[in-house]
Design a protein around this motif. Structure first.
Motif, PDB file in Angstrom:
ATOM      1  N   HIS A   1       9.708 -46.045  -2.890  1.00 36.36           N
ATOM      2  CA  HIS A   1       9.482 -46.108  -4.338  1.00 36.36           C
ATOM      3  C   HIS A   1       8.266 -45.276  -4.731  1.00 36.36           C
ATOM      4  CE1 HIS A   1       9.392 -47.886  -8.386  1.00 36.36           C
ATOM      5  NE2 HIS A   1       8.081 -48.007  -8.219  1.00 36.36           N
ATOM      6  N   TRP A   2       7.241 -45.307  -3.909  1.00 33.52           N
ATOM      7  CA  TRP A   2       6.034 -44.537  -4.214  1.00 33.52           C
ATOM      8  C   TRP A   2       6.322 -43.044  -4.328  1.00 33.52           C
ATOM      9  CZ3 TRP A   2       2.242 -46.732   0.050  1.00 33.52           C
ATOM     10  CH2 TRP A   2       2.045 -48.104  -0.170  1.00 33.52           C
ATOM     11  N   VAL A   3       7.259 -42.564  -3.511  1.00 36.47           N
ATOM     12  CA  VAL A   3       7.481 -41.122  -3.391  1.00 36.47           C
ATOM     13  C   VAL A   3       8.664 -40.636  -4.212  1.00 36.47           C
ATOM     14  CG1 VAL A   3       7.926 -39.229  -1.770  1.00 36.47           C
ATOM     15  CG2 VAL A   3       6.501 -41.171  -1.066  1.00 36.47           C
ATOM     16  N   TRP A   4       9.767 -41.370  -4.211  1.00 34.86           N
ATOM     17  CA  TRP A   4      11.013 -40.868  -4.788  1.00 34.86           C
ATOM     18  C   TRP A   4      11.393 -41.475  -6.134  1.00 34.86           C
ATOM     19  CZ3 TRP A   4      14.319 -40.772   0.346  1.00 34.86           C
ATOM     20  CH2 TRP A   4      13.985 -39.622   1.070  1.00 34.86           C
ATOM     21  N   SER A   5      10.671 -42.466  -6.583  1.00 32.11           N
ATOM     22  CA  SER A   5      10.922 -43.003  -7.919  1.00 32.11           C
ATOM     23  C   SER A   5      10.037 -42.270  -8.920  1.00 32.11           C
ATOM     24  CB  SER A   5      10.615 -44.502  -7.955  1.00 32.11           C
ATOM     25  OG  SER A   5      10.688 -44.983  -9.287  1.00 32.11           O
ATOM     26  N   SER A   6      10.576 -41.986 -10.083  1.00 31.20           N
ATOM     27  CA  SER A   6       9.797 -41.252 -11.089  1.00 31.20           C
ATOM     28  C   SER A   6       8.578 -42.024 -11.560  1.00 31.20           C
ATOM     29  CB  SER A   6      10.687 -40.914 -12.289  1.00 31.20           C
ATOM     30  OG  SER A   6      11.212 -42.104 -12.863  1.00 31.20           O
ATOM     31  N   SER A   7       8.539 -43.333 -11.305  1.00 35.09           N
ATOM     32  CA  SER A   7       7.368 -44.129 -11.667  1.00 35.09           C
ATOM     33  C   SER A   7       6.422 -44.340 -10.492  1.00 35.09           C
ATOM     34  CB  SER A   7       7.810 -45.502 -12.210  1.00 35.09           C
ATOM     35  OG  SER A   7       8.543 -46.221 -11.230  1.00 35.09           O
ATOM     36  N   GLY A   8       6.785 -43.853  -9.295  1.00 31.94           N
ATOM     37  CA  GLY A   8       5.968 -44.054  -8.107  1.00 31.94           C
ATOM     38  C   GLY A   8       4.624 -43.344  -8.200  1.00 31.94           C
ATOM     39  N   TRP A   9       3.576 -43.953  -7.667  1.00 33.81           N
ATOM     40  CA  TRP A   9       2.231 -43.397  -7.819  1.00 33.81           C
ATOM     41  C   TRP A   9       2.043 -42.104  -7.014  1.00 33.81           C
ATOM     42  CZ3 TRP A   9      -1.642 -42.936  -4.021  1.00 33.81           C
ATOM     43  CH2 TRP A   9      -1.400 -43.579  -2.807  1.00 33.81           C
ATOM     44  N   LEU A  10       2.676 -42.005  -5.847  1.00 32.74           N
ATOM     45  CA  LEU A  10       2.587 -40.756  -5.086  1.00 32.74           C
ATOM     46  C   LEU A  10       3.398 -39.645  -5.745  1.00 32.74           C
ATOM     47  CD1 LEU A  10       2.716 -41.942  -1.352  1.00 32.74           C
ATOM     48  CD2 LEU A  10       0.789 -40.905  -2.562  1.00 32.74           C
ATOM     49  N   PHE A  11       4.523 -40.001  -6.329  1.00 32.48           N
ATOM     50  CA  PHE A  11       5.339 -39.028  -7.063  1.00 32.48           C
ATOM     51  C   PHE A  11       4.528 -38.413  -8.193  1.00 32.48           C
ATOM     52  CE2 PHE A  11       8.118 -37.895 -10.584  1.00 32.48           C
ATOM     53  CZ  PHE A  11       9.110 -37.139  -9.978  1.00 32.48           C
ATOM     54  N   ASN A  12       3.840 -39.249  -8.943  1.00 30.05           N
ATOM     55  CA  ASN A  12       3.055 -38.763 -10.074  1.00 30.05           C
ATOM     56  C   ASN A  12       1.752 -38.106  -9.646  1.00 30.05           C
ATOM     57  OD1 ASN A  12       4.589 -39.643 -12.587  1.00 30.05           O
ATOM     58  ND2 ASN A  12       4.524 -41.555 -11.458  1.00 30.05           N
ATOM     59  N   LEU A  13       1.294 -38.392  -8.431  1.00 27.56           N
ATOM     60  CA  LEU A  13       0.130 -37.703  -7.889  1.00 27.56           C
ATOM     61  C   LEU A  13       0.453 -36.249  -7.572  1.00 27.56           C
ATOM     62  CD1 LEU A  13      -2.819 -37.941  -6.704  1.00 27.56           C
ATOM     63  CD2 LEU A  13      -1.709 -38.454  -4.514  1.00 27.56           C
ATOM     64  N   GLY A  14       1.714 -35.969  -7.218  1.00 27.21           N
ATOM     65  CA  GLY A  14       2.120 -34.623  -6.850  1.00 27.21           C
ATOM     66  C   GLY A  14       2.506 -34.495  -5.392  1.00 27.21           C
ATOM     67  N   PHE A  15       2.553 -35.620  -4.681  1.00 25.82           N
ATOM     68  CA  PHE A  15       2.990 -35.607  -3.287  1.00 25.82           C
ATOM     69  C   PHE A  15       4.455 -35.179  -3.235  1.00 25.82           C
ATOM     70  CE2 PHE A  15       5.014 -37.974   0.247  1.00 25.82           C
ATOM     71  CZ  PHE A  15       4.285 -37.476   1.311  1.00 25.82           C
ATOM     72  N   HIS A  16       4.786 -34.296  -2.281  1.00 29.10           N
ATOM     73  CA  HIS A  16       6.152 -33.769  -2.206  1.00 29.10           C
ATOM     74  C   HIS A  16       6.757 -34.014  -0.833  1.00 29.10           C
ATOM     75  CE1 HIS A  16       9.549 -31.103  -3.171  1.00 29.10           C
ATOM     76  NE2 HIS A  16       9.441 -30.662  -1.927  1.00 29.10           N
ATOM     77  N   ASP A  17       7.872 -34.696  -0.822  1.00 32.87           N
ATOM     78  CA  ASP A  17       8.649 -34.916   0.407  1.00 32.87           C
ATOM     79  C   ASP A  17      10.111 -34.878   0.007  1.00 32.87           C
ATOM     80  OD1 ASP A  17       9.701 -35.596   2.825  1.00 32.87           O
ATOM     81  OD2 ASP A  17       8.842 -37.598   2.934  1.00 32.87           O
ATOM     82  N   PHE A  18      10.700 -33.686   0.065  1.00 39.84           N
ATOM     83  CA  PHE A  18      12.015 -33.472  -0.531  1.00 39.84           C
ATOM     84  C   PHE A  18      13.082 -34.387   0.048  1.00 39.84           C
ATOM     85  CE2 PHE A  18      16.096 -31.224  -0.974  1.00 39.84           C
ATOM     86  CZ  PHE A  18      16.116 -31.050  -2.343  1.00 39.84           C
ATOM     87  N   ALA A  19      13.201 -34.461   1.384  1.00 38.49           N
ATOM     88  CA  ALA A  19      14.301 -35.218   1.990  1.00 38.49           C
ATOM     89  C   ALA A  19      13.839 -36.271   2.990  1.00 38.49           C
ATOM     90  CB  ALA A  19      15.295 -34.269   2.659  1.00 38.49           C
ATOM     91  N   GLY A  20      12.514 -36.431   3.193  1.00 39.15           N
ATOM     92  CA  GLY A  20      12.092 -37.596   3.949  1.00 39.15           C
ATOM     93  C   GLY A  20      11.377 -37.396   5.260  1.00 39.15           C
ATOM     94  N   SER A  21      10.609 -36.329   5.443  1.00 39.85           N
ATOM     95  CA  SER A  21       9.810 -36.214   6.662  1.00 39.85           C
ATOM     96  C   SER A  21       8.871 -37.407   6.805  1.00 39.85           C
ATOM     97  CB  SER A  21       8.988 -34.920   6.651  1.00 39.85           C
ATOM     98  OG  SER A  21       9.792 -33.801   6.923  1.00 39.85           O
ATOM     99  N   THR A  22       8.321 -37.847   5.675  1.00 38.01           N
ATOM    100  CA  THR A  22       7.463 -39.039   5.676  1.00 38.01           C
ATOM    101  C   THR A  22       8.242 -40.278   5.280  1.00 38.01           C
ATOM    102  OG1 THR A  22       5.341 -37.933   5.339  1.00 38.01           O
ATOM    103  CG2 THR A  22       5.548 -40.153   4.465  1.00 38.01           C
ATOM    104  N   VAL A  23       8.981 -40.200   4.185  1.00 44.05           N
ATOM    105  CA  VAL A  23       9.655 -41.384   3.642  1.00 44.05           C
ATOM    106  C   VAL A  23      10.605 -42.005   4.656  1.00 44.05           C
ATOM    107  CG1 VAL A  23      11.235 -42.216   1.857  1.00 44.05           C
ATOM    108  CG2 VAL A  23       9.455 -40.568   1.275  1.00 44.05           C
ATOM    109  N   VAL A  24      11.336 -41.185   5.405  1.00 42.50           N
ATOM    110  CA  VAL A  24      12.310 -41.696   6.374  1.00 42.50           C
ATOM    111  C   VAL A  24      11.763 -41.615   7.801  1.00 42.50           C
ATOM    112  CG1 VAL A  24      14.639 -41.447   7.311  1.00 42.50           C
ATOM    113  CG2 VAL A  24      14.229 -41.039   4.882  1.00 42.50           C
ATOM    114  N   HIS A  25      11.415 -40.409   8.229  1.00 41.63           N
ATOM    115  CA  HIS A  25      11.118 -40.188   9.650  1.00 41.63           C
ATOM    116  C   HIS A  25       9.773 -40.766  10.071  1.00 41.63           C
ATOM    117  CE1 HIS A  25      14.703 -37.798  10.267  1.00 41.63           C
ATOM    118  NE2 HIS A  25      14.449 -37.198   9.116  1.00 41.63           N
TER     119      HIS A  25
END
Length: 515
Positions: free
Chosen positions: A216-240
């Motif tokens: 949610h932090w990364v891939w939801s439009s309301s997530g705090w990391l998403f709005n910070l500018g953190f980018h993880d297109f397909a999940g190097s961090t989110v999944v792996h």
């Protein structure tokens, strides 16, 4: 008398047939006389003309119906592509099952196959019940919510109504496949000594709570990391990396396999079937073309570009890992070839959309080299990981996420210099993006470590994580499942217990024993 009656009946039947034939012939005579004037070619045109009339009439009726708009056509194409991508990602479970089974010993094959099969079923149910809502539901920057059990409207999960956005069930299916992947990563690192029920419980907790929260932090439009500018297109961090952190903590709580580290030495415990391990790697490689290009969530011109960056990194990782292990150990190790390919694929997953071809190549080269030394490092600190999951998914997931802040090219094919395009350190972006990437890595890692430590700690205290020493020696297939993957084959435990004494001669034992 009987024969006379039978002859009369036959005579009557012949008369009836003759009358019927003559009657039908009389009806067909006018038609036959007309058909004599037409050649066989003209006669063949009759059914063709009938088909044309029917099709023409159908087309005329279709013109009266409402025509499809370009948006509806594009929406259908998007949905079709994402469905195919979801199936490819789900099929990656077969790749994980083959890879992990081949890397481990034959006496634990059933256990590993069972874990990899059940984990996607568990992930689907847990993610359907609460995980999907925690990850994409309306909420705040740290936690989603609402629309439990997939009961919400598209807006509940941040989606536009179809055809502008994806249908909710399709978006869920695609994301559920990712959740299952995160749990599957854990399976390899804790293989050959964990209780089956403990793995089931932890998989449910990971896919229902931990993975959705950080996602949610990364891939939801309301997530705090998403709005910070953190980018993880397909999940190097989110999944792996999430799967890797959970696997690392689990392996640390479990301890090494019996006989792995003795008298200050590292004892190699080779896998029993490198053929299916190689097959698993190839299945995963193919599945990654759903994992990364499918994350575009649309059928557009960026899909083939992402597929190429993904393939370049995987290929480069495999080549550099091969030569690195060759130089380091004197032989090209097949297990390192496999892990090198996977390392490159994991590394490119975060930046496959924002880097260019050369960036993808460099990411693959770096991760291919690092994964070889990472495996040795974890062995040196006595973290026993039978398949190298922590090295491939955690270490290379971190490297791939960092690479976005260095190699992101705002003028690549996908970004095209658009406003808000992500630029890395080498392309005029300064250190801002790199700092954002570091913050995301640390935040997701810290949460996952804490959550996993609490979950594994409770499970260990209540149930005991590890099987008995007897079960470990005899194999989890018998101890946990009461069955064997290779019935009738001699096992390592048979040799240890001396049950092969009936085989005459030491040469017979050597030739018939397969570990």
């Amino acid at each position: 008398m009987f024969q006379t009656t039978l002859k009369k009946r036959k005579s009557l039947d012949l008369n009836r047939r003759s009358n019927t034939k003559s009657s039908s012939s009389s009806y067909l005579e006018p038609l036959q006389s007309v058909l004599r004037f037409f050649s066989p070619y003209w006669l063949a045109c009759i059914p063709l003309a009938a088909i044309i009339v029917v099709v023409w009439n159908t087309a005329a009726v279709a013109q009266d119906a409402e025509a499809l708009t370009p948006e509806q056509v594009q929406g259908a194409l998007n949905a079709t592509w994402v469905l195919i991508a979801a199936i490819l990602v789900i099929f990656m479970n077969a790749g994980f099952a083959m890879l992990e089974t081949g890397f481990c010993r034959q006496k634990n094959a059933v256990n590993i196959l069972a874990k990899n099969l059940i984990v996607f079923a568990l992930a689907t149910l847990a993610y359907w019940a609460i995980g999907f809502s925690l990850m994409f539901g309306t909420g705040n920057g740290f936690l989603g919510g609402g629309g439990w059990f997939l009961a919400g409207e598209p807006a509940t999960y941040g989606l536009e109504p179809f055809p502008t956005g994806l249908p909710v069930p399709l978006f869920f299916l695609f994301q559920a496949a990712f959740a299952g992947t995160a749990a599957t990563i854990v399976s390899g690192a804790v293989a050959e000594r964990i209780k089956f029920v403990d793995f089931i419980i932890f998989s449910l907790l990971l896919t229902a709570i931990s993975y959705p929260i950080t996602g949610h932090w990364v891939w939801s439009s309301s997530g705090w990391l998403f709005n910070l500018g953190f980018h993880d297109f397909a999940g190097s961090t989110v999944v792996h990396s999430v799967g890797g952190w959970a696997a690392l903590v689990g392996a640390a709580f479990l301890g090494p396999r019996e006989g792995k580290y003795q008298n200050g030495r590292i004892s190699a415990i080779p896998g029993h079937n490198m053929s299916i391990a190689t097959l698993g790697c190839l299945i995963l490689w193919i599945g990654w073309f759903g994992f990364n290009p499918g994350s575009a969530l649309a059928a557009n011109e960026t899909v083939p570009f992402i597929a190429v960056t993904t393939n370049l990194a995987g290929a480069a990782g495999g080549v550099t890992a091969t030569f690195t292990s060759w130089i380091k150990d004197g032989k090209p190790d097949l297990s390192m070839v496999i892990n090198g390919i996977l390392a490159g694929l994991v590394g490119i997953t975060a930046g496959c959309y924002v880097v260019d071809y050369w960036g993808a190549l460099i990411i693959g080269i770096i991760t291919g080299v690092v994964v070889v030394f990472s495996v040795s490092f974890f062995d040196s600190i006595k973290i026993d990981d039978p398949v190298g999951a922590t090295s491939v998914h955690l270490v290379c997931g971190i490297l791939g996420t960092l690479a976005v802040g260095i190699f992101a090219n705002p003028n690549n094919i996908a970004q095209g210099g658009a406003e808000g395009a992500i630029a890395g350190l080498l392309y005029g972006g300064g250190v801002t993006q790199l700092i954002n990437q570091i913050i995301g890595i640390l935040a997701v890692g810290a949460f996952t470590i804490i959550f996993s430590a609490i979950a594994w700690g409770i499970i260990k205290a209540v149930l005991g994580m590890r099987v008995t020493i007897e079960e470990e020696i005899n194999g989890l297939d018998i101890g946990e499942h009461g069955m064997e993957a290779y019935s009738g084959f001699v096992k390592e435990s048979d040799v240890i217990s001396g049950s092969t004494s009936t085989i005459s001669g030491s040469s017979s034992i050597a030739s018939n024993t397969e570990f």
